[in-house]
Design a protein around this motif. Structure first.
Motif, PDB file in Angstrom:
ATOM      1  N   LEU A 143     -37.069  -5.415   3.660  1.00  0.00           N
ATOM      2  CA  LEU A 143     -36.693  -4.539   2.548  1.00  0.00           C
ATOM      3  C   LEU A 143     -37.686  -3.382   2.399  1.00  0.00           C
ATOM      4  O   LEU A 143     -38.882  -3.555   2.512  1.00  0.00           O
ATOM      5  CB  LEU A 143     -36.647  -5.336   1.245  1.00  0.00           C
ATOM      6  N   THR A 144     -37.141  -2.225   2.120  1.00  0.00           N
ATOM      7  CA  THR A 144     -38.016  -1.074   1.938  1.00  0.00           C
ATOM      8  C   THR A 144     -38.417  -0.947   0.475  1.00  0.00           C
ATOM      9  O   THR A 144     -37.603  -1.176  -0.417  1.00  0.00           O
ATOM     10  CB  THR A 144     -37.325   0.220   2.414  1.00  0.00           C
ATOM     11  N   PRO A 145     -39.669  -0.590   0.229  1.00  0.00           N
ATOM     12  CA  PRO A 145     -40.106  -0.412  -1.165  1.00  0.00           C
ATOM     13  C   PRO A 145     -39.571   0.882  -1.786  1.00  0.00           C
ATOM     14  O   PRO A 145     -39.736   1.096  -2.973  1.00  0.00           O
ATOM     15  CB  PRO A 145     -41.640  -0.350  -1.041  1.00  0.00           C
ATOM     16  N   GLU A 146     -38.944   1.716  -0.984  1.00  0.00           N
ATOM     17  CA  GLU A 146     -38.485   3.002  -1.525  1.00  0.00           C
ATOM     18  C   GLU A 146     -37.233   2.871  -2.380  1.00  0.00           C
ATOM     19  O   GLU A 146     -36.878   3.795  -3.098  1.00  0.00           O
ATOM     20  CB  GLU A 146     -38.223   3.985  -0.386  1.00  0.00           C
ATOM     21  N   VAL A 147     -36.519   1.749  -2.226  1.00  0.00           N
ATOM     22  CA  VAL A 147     -35.283   1.564  -2.981  1.00  0.00           C
ATOM     23  C   VAL A 147     -35.359   0.212  -3.686  1.00  0.00           C
ATOM     24  O   VAL A 147     -35.668  -0.789  -3.060  1.00  0.00           O
ATOM     25  CB  VAL A 147     -34.058   1.584  -2.036  1.00  0.00           C
ATOM     26  N   SER A 148     -35.075   0.203  -4.978  1.00  0.00           N
ATOM     27  CA  SER A 148     -35.145  -1.053  -5.725  1.00  0.00           C
ATOM     28  C   SER A 148     -34.018  -1.985  -5.327  1.00  0.00           C
ATOM     29  O   SER A 148     -32.859  -1.583  -5.364  1.00  0.00           O
ATOM     30  CB  SER A 148     -34.989  -0.785  -7.220  1.00  0.00           C
ATOM     31  N   ARG A 164     -35.101   9.756  -0.233  1.00  0.00           N
ATOM     32  CA  ARG A 164     -35.530  10.629   0.864  1.00  0.00           C
ATOM     33  C   ARG A 164     -35.840  12.031   0.331  1.00  0.00           C
ATOM     34  O   ARG A 164     -36.665  12.733   0.900  1.00  0.00           O
ATOM     35  CB  ARG A 164     -34.441  10.708   1.929  1.00  0.00           C
TER      36      ARG A 164
END
Lengths: 275, 823, 243
Positions: A143-148, A164
């Motif tokens: 999971l990317t931390p950029e999206v909840s 982005r």
């Protein structure tokens, strides 16, 4: 009444070239991977499966061997004129940002009434019927931390990868700039498309490729006549594809034939039927 | 004082009033509201430093460049690299979902394991690597001591030419077993066809990007053929937003309205298995109209016109064969394609500047037919597209160093003399390297399995072989199976011992010359993350295993580790000179540069080159100009052979040994004499009575579903349509007319019955399906892996009744007779 | 079961009280009794205040000392510590709390930063027991220090430091308070109910601030207030701060 949000600074939008689109589905996977979209064991129930970007398969309906299939990749259209989902949201969890043209969705604010889902003419909104991530399989490691990650009971949808935009802005600030160059902010699907079928940019900036492409006579939008001014455009040289962009009654659709103003620059050669 | 009820009420009122003036109710209300907004079970992905690691995808032989995004030590996303020659920017959906193959723990083996339950149950107990090596080495040593090393067999699914594959082959030779088999692939067909017609061993090189007319015979250009990143990128280039700027015509020859067929400029739909006849029909029109390249035919080809042999017999040439047997009307009868279409297609193809005819069968993961390939290649030769820009190029093989000569001991040399179980390379299949279907039959047809220990590398033959479930039965008979798979696939679940490989994101590995690419490319992938579990690179494991076996076997592997072996081979790339190790997207590798203009390599020594390769992941040479004709074709005639002398010789040799009739029968040949040496059409033998099985079943492949040994990342099931898979049922695409004949409606449950089995599917009425054909998607129907993949749909391979392709002996998997029965 | 005899007795006694003709005013207006009532009311009031102002905060918050102490004052002395550069406090902060090349903010430095100086677990640079503990517990084992982050926001919040510190010229101390002269790290106070740090809601349990400082609280209202005050009202669109 004034249509659209001309007063905003930017108006991000995309043009999807259906001639180039190969129907491979990379945009869907890229989107899911980029945005921490949930995965469940049974994903064949398309009303329950979350796909911010989704391919709709279309066919010209002709008999064998004149059949053709094609695809409409469908992200959120980010309607520019009274997005139907925004006007019905009772919790103000979804808004049109006039500075970017992006329709936001705030999960922690969403109460899960699904009114927006019913209002969206494009079926671009999805409800989390379950908690998204299997607990014990280690799949939360990508999971990317950029999206909840979302919780059960809220609605989610394509955000034009607005993280982005944040990322691009952050980088620009680090380089002492306030403005972004074309191509610095593109969505994950745009970047991923192996056939470069998706073009993304600022519709308010006449220099951007998207602003030029939307003027082409082959360019159209889905359900254009309901007047929500989607910011996602499609482009196809095949008449039957363009015709499926809206629910035309017999005789309502006028095929694109040599629009004079564009004759020089844009040829409208016949499709493959005349090959 | 007594506390009365009244006092108490006063105090409570005071308390209630007082509490209003404290933060308690207000703060508590707020906090409770916040608390309800907490979802402790929803993961919060930790943030950190963002980085990007470049590597090369190994999920298919295409070998696209990938950039893996990381946050600290976690990989969070795979993207296509813009600084890699194969795929400027894009990758396929399977590659895009690759992180699930790394992080979904239930798909993977977390360490070496021993089988604990029944075969196929998937129950294993973890053991140590030392223990695992002891078990395998002990077993192999015992077999060797008994003088039966040939009872060790290996199935190797690593792409041909890769270093790990070379090491596995070497291990098999060192141990003394000839029984090294590979799952079939389209590259086998290319290799054989090119050997017979051109005498070259270099990989198939289609110069697609420079062509102006791509005529694809069955190659699933948009279904995953070749390097998907490359082909789809070319597709984007071919389809300029402004149609008047489009330079390249794309024509797809295929029986189903696949994505390629639909998106192409033209779709021609011959009956399955008649692509070769259609190609010869085009040849007929081109020859008859005199549109062929007379210069190429006269100077660089043989077998076009009739000729007289030294003994004085007249032989039929390609021209006569085609003119006599493949007129548009005759071809129309075979293929069902309108004669007018054949003529216009031929004219279009012949009048293009740089046409190329591409042969394929869906993706590249299944074999094709030799004669079909020869027909398509003859078409290329006719229009002079061999060794021409935009056509078929004949580049030199990739200059990798050979591994040092292997010294085998007495046991091994005895073992290597034993016949191969699959009979590949014998007089019956003189040009074939490996025939896994025969291998399967050899085991299934003998009372006791001739194979004692089977080693399975990067392959899942249980699932992927079009053999009607034959390999599964063979596995049940084999006493001991060792799997090197990182994934809990069907074949691994049958294994007794697992020596798990790392996934492609955890190890160093190479890819050699993606299928169909027109220039040599060597890709080097590197560990993007540290191995998550107790797994080891199979390259290292093979070397370690050789040491554990010891004796001369160990001596054959003088490298410290796999990386050293990679370097040993890559040394040749340095010695050959001129290879580039970085890529500039402004100078595409397929674009021809004027001599001396292109980018130059910057490295001075091998070590420097290797270092750059490790960071850049590539060695390649941009596309070369057509080569000098001198010595180009290494055939007996020294020319491009429409009529292959090697085939003639092979038939003669075999006929001399047994009778001619028996020889032709064994080689599955219907044609005789000169015709058998040239591209021709042979109707496949009907495997069953057509009245009992009136329909044909054709498996089809999709870009968005992995059908090979790599499992599909669960994300991919989002892209599957609900008329391809619904809950646990997959769909058969059938033409509405065919369905109407059997009174079948959309979504209805039917059994597809072939002579070897039956499958239950739902019906999907699809106008784009050829009437009379039942299309089943490949990639569903797993019985292994986890809940994302298991028990979804059916695997059409299980009911394939495959005949043998003439000469090559490869399975004819596209001609299974079936019937539909309502459930 | 009720005892009919007792209950009737009780009610009769009560009834007798009410009807007693002892004065003009009804008994409940008896000044003594009112005084008693007021007394008890005030008692309740005081009790509630104690509960609300003293016990409630004590129960609501849990206090955690940081795993080891970090002396900001000491480490910001550029004469003692290499790599501390800059004139202003903000510049000094940025020596360790860096912006990465991509513009993201690294926050609390990783162990790697510490070991640039504290590289040898055997020979500490100072003499404090804190440093010794740091060396043996973290440096020796190459283990990251599990710091409590005072200003940790929930996952749905996106806060780009660079937009505020660099582009907006806002001093670090404006939101974080001044840590520069701190010799001892404050306790980390966590709300048991919400799980958030006290610094988010604000240290004053009353929630009232007469002299509003941005470092007081870090709730959504505070972000919006500052955006509005600084004339960046357009930045109150949801997707500016949420992800």
């Amino acid at each position: 009444m004034k249509k659209g949000n001309d007063h905003g600074k930017h108006k991000y939008g995309m043009v999807i070239d259906i001639d180039k689109c190969t129907g491979c589905g990379t945009c869907m996977v890229a989107c899911a991977a980029e945005n921490n979209v949930s995965v469940r064991a049974d994903q064949s129930d398309k009303e329950r499966t979350i796909t911010w970007m989704r391919l709709y398969k279309i066919s010209n309906g002709k008999e064998f061997p004149h059949t053709e299939v094609s695809y409409f990749p469908r992200p959120c259209m980010h309607c520019d004129h009274h997005p139907p989902c925004v006007s019905v949201c009772v919790a103000t969890a979804t808004k049109l940002d006039f500075n970017t043209g992006i329709v936001s969705q705030i999960y922690t604010r969403c109460i899960g009434c699904r009114y927006c889902q019913a209002a969206c003419p494009y079926g671009a909104r999805y409800f989390n019927w379950w908690d998204a991530f299997p607990q014990d399989k280690g799949m939360d490691r990508y999971l990317t931390p950029e999206v909840s990650p979302r919780m059960r009971g809220v609605v989610e949808k394509c955000t034009f990868c607005h993280h982005r935009l944040m990322r691009a802005k952050t980088l620009a600030y680090a380089e002492d700039r306030r403005e972004l160059e074309e191509g610095e902010y593109v969505t994950a699907c745009t970047e991923a498309c192996p056939a470069q079928a998706i073009t993304f940019g600022d519709l308010n900036n006449p220099e951007h490729e998207v602003s030029k492409l939307i003027k082409h006579p082959f360019t159209f939008r889905l359900l254009e006549r309901i007047g929500t001014e989607p910011k996602v455009y499609y482009h196809s040289s095949r008449d039957w594809v363009r015709k499926l962009g809206d629910n035309f009654l017999p005789g309502e659709y006028t095929p694109v034939v040599n629009k004079t103003w564009a004759e020089e620059e844009w040829s409208t050669k016949p499709g493959r039927d005349e090959f | 004082m007594k506390l009365t009820r009244r006092n108490f009420i006063a105090a409570v009122i005071g308390g209630v009033a007082g509490i209003q003036a404290t933060p308690l109710p207000w703060k508590l209300t707020d906090d409770v509201a916040i608390w309800t907004q907490n979802w402790p079970w929803v993961p919060v992905p930790p943030t950190g430093e963002f980085a990007e690691v470049s590597s090369v995808c190994n999920l298919c032989p295409g070998g696209c460049g990938i950039a893996v995004k990381k946050v600290d030590e976690r990989a969070i996303k795979i993207e296509g690299r813009t600084d890699y020659p194969v795929n400027p920017g894009g990758i396929c959906p399977v590659g895009m979902g690759g992180l699930q193959l790394l992080y979904d723990e239930s798909l993977r083996f977390t360490g070496p394991m021993k089988r604990a339950g029944l075969r196929g149950a998937g129950q294993f107990t973890e053991i140590s690597w030392g223990e695992a090596f002891d078990i395998v080495a002990g077993r192999i040593s015992t077999l060797r001591k008994k003088g039966m090393p040939e009872a060790i067999a290996a199935v190797d699914g690593n792409p041909e030419g890769t270093t790990v594959s070379a090491l596995i082959k070497r291990l098999m030779r060192a141990m003394g077993s000839p029984n090294y088999v590979r799952p079939p692939s389209i590259t086998d067909t290319y290799r054989m066809g090119n050997l017979l017609m051109q005498g070259t061993l270099s990989p198939m090189a289609y110069d697609l990007e420079n062509s102006d007319y791509v005529l694809s015979f069955g190659a699933g250009l948009l279904e995953g053929w070749g390097a998907p990143g490359r082909v789809m990128n070319a597709w984007g280039m071919w389809h300029d937003g402004n149609p008047s700027k489009r330079k390249t015509r794309i024509v797809q020859v295929e029986s189903r309205a696949s994505n390629t067929a639909s998106k192409a400029d033209m779709w021609v739909a011959p009956r399955p298995g008649t692509d070769g006849a259609l190609a010869l029909g085009l040849a007929h029109v081109i020859i008859k109209s005199g549109q062929y390249d007379a210069r190429f035919v006269a100077e660089h080809s043989s077998g076009f016109d009739d000729w007289r042999s030294l003994e004085g017999t007249t032989h039929t040439g390609f021209k006569r064969l085609v003119l006599e047997k493949y007129s548009p009307e005759q071809v129309a009868k075979i293929t069902g394609v309108n004669p007018k279409t054949i003529v216009s297609l031929a004219k279009g193809f012949a009048s293009a500047k740089a046409p190329v005819a591409v042969y394929g069968k869906g993706k590249d993961s299944l074999n094709g037919s030799l004669y079909e390939f020869m027909a398509v290649q003859s078409l290329n030769a006719l229009v002079g597209s061999i060794n021409r820009s935009g056509g078929v190029l004949l580049p030199d093989p990739i200059p990798l160093s050979n591994l040092p000569i292997l010294k085998v001991d007495a046991i091994a040399s005895e073992g290597l003399k034993k016949p191969r179980l699959d009979q590949a390379g014998t007089m019956r299949y003189p040009f074939t390297d490996s025939l896994i279907n025969n291998f399967t039959d050899a085991i299934n047809n003998s009372p006791k399995s001739p194979v004692d220990t089977l080693l399975v590398f990067s392959a899942n033959p249980f699932f992927t072989l079009p053999d009607g479930g034959g390999f599964k039965n063979a596995l049940e008979k084999i006493p001991f199976i060792v799997s090197f798979s990182p994934y809990r696939d069907e074949t691994a679940n049958m294994a007794d011992l697992i020596l798990p490989d790392c996934t492609y994101l955890e190890k160093i590995n190479d890819t050699v010359w993606p299928t169909g690419l027109q220039y040599p490319l060597y890709g080097l992938s590197k560990p993007v993350v540290e191995p998550l579990y107790n797994t080891r690179n199979t390259g290292d494991v093979v070397i370690e295993l050789s040491r554990a076996i010891g004796e001369s076997v160990g001596a054959g592997f003088p490298w410290e580790n796999f990386e050293e072996a990679l370097q040993a081979r890559a040394k040749g790339l340095f010695d050959a000179g001129g290879g580039l190790v970085s890529y500039d997207s402004d100078a595409p590798a397929w674009q021809r540069k004027t001599a001396g203009k292109g980018p130059k390599p910057g490295y001075k020594s091998f070590d420097e080159m290797w270092e750059e390769m490790q960071s850049g992941g590539m060695w390649y040479r941009p596309v070369s100009s057509p080569k000098s004709w001198k010595g180009l074709f290494n055939t007996p005639s020294g020319k491009f052979e429409f009529s292959s002398k090697l085939i003639a010789q092979a038939i003669e040799d075999y006929s001399n040994k047994i009778s001619k009739k028996a020889a032709l029968k064994n080689m599955s040949l219907a044609a005789i004499d000169d015709e058998a040496c040239m591209a021709h059409y042979e109707a496949p033998k009907a495997g069953a009575d057509s009245s009992a099985y009136p329909l044909r079943m054709l498996p089809y492949e999709m870009m968005n579903l992995a059908s090979g040994w790599i499992p599909s990342p669960p994300f991919l099931y989002k892209t599957i349509f609900e008329n391809q898979l619904l809950k646990d049922k997959s769909f058969a695409a059938v033409n509405p007319k065919t369905a109407a004949k059997y009174n079948l409606k959309e979504g209805e449950l039917v059994a597809v019955k072939s002579p070897v089995g039956e499958l239950q599917v739902r019906i999907n009425l699809f106008e784009g399906a050829m009437p009379g054909i039942v299309y089943l998607p490949l990639g569903f129907g797993h019985t292994a892996y986890d809940e994302f993949l298991k028990g979804k749909g059916v695997n059409p391979n299980n009911i394939v009744q495959a005949g043998q392709d003439p000469i090559s002996g490869y399975p004819v998997w596209w001609n299974t007779p079936v019937k539909l029965v309502k459930v | 079961m009720k005892d009919p005899v007792n209950s009737s007795k009780k009610s009769s006694a009560k009834g007798g009280d009410v009807s007693s003709p002892s004065g003009f005013f009804p008994r409940w207006m008896n000044i003594n009794i009112i005084a008693q009532d007021v007394g008890f009311f005030i008692l309740g009031l005081i009790g509630a205040s104690i509960v609300g102002w003293v016990i409630f905060p004590a129960v609501l918050y849990s206090k955690h000392p940081q795993p080891i102490n970090f002396n900001h004052a000491l480490h910001l002395d550029s004469e003692k510590v290499d790599g501390i550069e800059g004139e202003t406090k903000a510049e000094k902060c940025l020596s360790c709390h860096v912006f990465r090349d991509d513009g993201t903010f690294a926050g609390i430095p990783k162990l790697e930063k510490c070991t640039e100086c504290h590289d040898d677990p055997e020979s500490p640079l100072g003499e404090t027991p804190q440093e010794k503990a740091f060396m043996t517990k973290y440096v020796a084992d190459d283990k990251e220090i599990p710091w409590f982050v005072y200003s940790k926001q929930p996952d749905c919040v996106y806060f780009p430091h660079i937009a505020h510190v660099k582009m907006g010229n806002i001093d670090c101390t404006t939101c974080h308070g001044d840590f520069a002269d701190n010799e001892k790290l404050p306790l980390y106070v966590k709300n048991r109910l919400t799980g958030y740090s006290m610094n988010i809601w604000g240290e004053r349990i009353s929630g009232f601030y007469w002299n509003k400082k941005f470092s007081d609280r870090m709730k959504m209202d505070d972000c919006a207030r500052c955006h509005t005050e600084k004339g960046q009202e357009q930045n109150n669109a949801c997707f500016v701060c949420h992800k």
